[in-house]
Design an enzyme around this catalytic site. Structure first.
Site, PDB file in Angstrom:
ATOM      1  N   ASP A 192      -1.974  12.168  -0.699  1.00  0.00           N
ATOM      2  CA  ASP A 192      -3.366  12.603  -0.896  1.00  0.00           C
ATOM      3  C   ASP A 192      -3.581  14.055  -0.457  1.00  0.00           C
ATOM      4  O   ASP A 192      -4.498  14.346   0.340  1.00  0.00           O
ATOM      5  CB  ASP A 192      -4.322  11.707  -0.093  1.00  0.00           C
ATOM      6  CG  ASP A 192      -4.101  10.224  -0.330  1.00  0.00           C
ATOM      7  OD1 ASP A 192      -3.757   9.854  -1.465  1.00  0.00           O
ATOM      8  OD2 ASP A 192      -4.288   9.432   0.627  1.00  0.00           O
ATOM      9  N   GLU A 209     -11.096   7.144  -8.132  1.00  0.00           N
ATOM     10  CA  GLU A 209     -11.067   7.686  -6.763  1.00  0.00           C
ATOM     11  C   GLU A 209     -10.498   9.103  -6.825  1.00  0.00           C
ATOM     12  O   GLU A 209     -10.235   9.630  -7.913  1.00  0.00           O
ATOM     13  CB  GLU A 209     -10.200   6.809  -5.849  1.00  0.00           C
ATOM     14  CG  GLU A 209      -8.737   6.729  -6.278  1.00  0.00           C
ATOM     15  CD  GLU A 209      -7.913   5.722  -5.474  1.00  0.00           C
ATOM     16  OE1 GLU A 209      -8.461   5.020  -4.601  1.00  0.00           O
ATOM     17  OE2 GLU A 209      -6.700   5.633  -5.740  1.00  0.00           O
TER      18      GLU A 209
HETATM   19  O1  FUB Z   1      -4.125   6.952   0.787  1.00  0.00           O
HETATM   20  C1  FUB Z   1      -5.064   5.913   0.696  1.00  0.00           C
HETATM   21  C2  FUB Z   1      -5.750   5.946  -0.609  1.00  0.00           C
HETATM   22  O2  FUB Z   1      -4.801   5.876  -1.658  1.00  0.00           O
HETATM   23  C3  FUB Z   1      -6.539   7.195  -0.913  1.00  0.00           C
HETATM   24  O3  FUB Z   1      -7.736   7.281  -0.225  1.00  0.00           O
HETATM   25  C4  FUB Z   1      -6.648   7.047  -2.391  1.00  0.00           C
HETATM   26  O4  FUB Z   1      -7.106   8.186  -3.052  1.00  0.00           O
HETATM   27  C5  FUB Z   1      -5.250   6.653  -2.768  1.00  0.00           C
HETATM   28  O5  FUB Z   1      -4.392   7.731  -2.909  1.00  0.00           O
END
Ligand code: FUB
Length: 340
Positions: A32, A239
């Site tokens: 991320d 997301e």
């Molecule tokens: O790393 C945890 C979660 O996985 C992140 O918040 C999302 O965007 C995904 O990459």
């Protein structure tokens, strides 16, 4: 975020894929990546993946991260420094578990680290921590940002000095629980022919510690101006929001989650609406796809992650970087992270 039972995307041959880029660091797993240039140096704010021994599920419980490290380098391809622990769960009184994808910003002579985590009631909130150095260590505010919820904060500061936080993630990121503006613990989703759940945006206060206005929807529309639908899994927001500006245009990019693309949409205001344009990054090894886009020395770069280094374990990812190219009309060339 979320997971699927296997923990692999369709591109599941972690050890067989021929990547176009290598991990920035291999001493820890990182994911991320939110990249920024501060004082002429490149700083990367990633999640710090660990093997917590928690079985995979669709809530992403196996992503049980407990701290943040900051990485930096003086140029793309240069030596990468891991600055060690920048913020630890034990030093944030409101956090229960799962420190997920962070971002950082600079203003007023200070650096701000924004991070999502579940509070003691297991509800995702977004916290902020400050430091006099971009590498930390950061000191967290005692409570999460009032009115914040869900995951994946990304902070963009415009040329006029206003800063905006984009955030949200469906499924394990809990954005679906806030559709009425109030928390509803039931995971209910719009029908496939209804508009998809929108990511969120709020302008930040001058001190960068709170929202200066009520949270708004970020509308993502098709070329006819119609909202993307909940059943449009290949294009709708899931997301990992990111906002950058190129030649006066605002580019809102994000992960499509269960279809594993990094997609983008463009607009003329930081609030949107944003018109869907296409794919920036094809699916990577591992279920999640998450990125940031930054200009360094007149070139543009995509920071992203994949699970090649761990042999395909979806919760053990590694941050990478590759060049991102625009066509003359401002569209972005699609990147595939593996050689054919
Ligand atoms: O790393 C945890 C979660 O996985 C992140 O918040 C999302 O965007 C995904 O990459």
């Amino acid at each position: 975020m979320a997971a699927v039972s296997t923990g692999f995307c369709q591109n599941n041959a972690g050890s067989q894929a021929k990547p176009i880029a290598q991990p920035l660091v291999t001493n820890i797993y990182t994911a991320d990546p939110s990249a920024h240039v501060f004082n002429g140096r490149i700083y990367i704010y990633p999640s710090h993946d660990i093997e917590a021994g928690i079985p995979q599920n669709d809530n992403g419980d196996h992503f049980d991260m407990r701290d943040y490290h900051v990485l930096s380098m003086d140029r793309i391809g240069g030596k990468v420094t891991d600055h060690g622990v920048a913020l630890d769960k034990k030093d944030v009184p409101w956090v229960g578990r799962q420190m997920w994808a962070p971002d950082a910003a600079y203003k007023n002579g200070k650096y701000y680290l924004y991070f999502p985590a579940k509070d003691k009631q297991d509800v995702f909130r977004i916290g902020v921590a400050t430091s006099s150095s971009p590498a930390g260590p950061f000191k967290a505010e005692p409570k999460p940002i009032a009115g914040s919820y869900s995951i994946d904060p990304a902070v963009f500061t415009d040329a006029d000095g206003n800063s905006y936080m984009y955030f949200g993630g469906i499924w394990g990121g809990q954005l679906q629980r806030w559709q009425t503006g109030k928390y509803n613990p039931k995971d209910e989703y719009p029908k496939n022919d209804q508009p998809a759940i929108s990511p969120k945006v709020a302008r930040l206060s001058k001190d960068m510690l709170s929202f200066a206005e009520p949270v708004r929807d970020v509308k993502i529309v098709d070329k006819d101006g119609k909202p993307l639908l909940a059943g449009d899994n290949k294009r709708r927001f899931f997301e990992a929001a990111w906002l950058h500006k190129y030649k006066g245009k605002y580019y809102f990019s994000y992960s499509t989650g269960d279809t594993h693309f990094i997609a983008y949409a463009t607009g003329t205001s930081p609030y949107g609406p944003f018109t869907y344009q296409g794919v920036i990054l094809n699916p990577v090894v591992g279920w999640t796809n998450h990125h940031s886009i930054v200009e360094v020395g007149g070139k543009w770069y995509l920071f992203y992650h994949d699970s090649v280094q761990s042999g395909g374990k979806t919760h053990l990812r590694s941050v990478k970087v590759t060049e991102l190219k625009y066509r003359p009309d401002g569209s972005i060339e699609t990147i595939t992270a593996y050689q054919k």
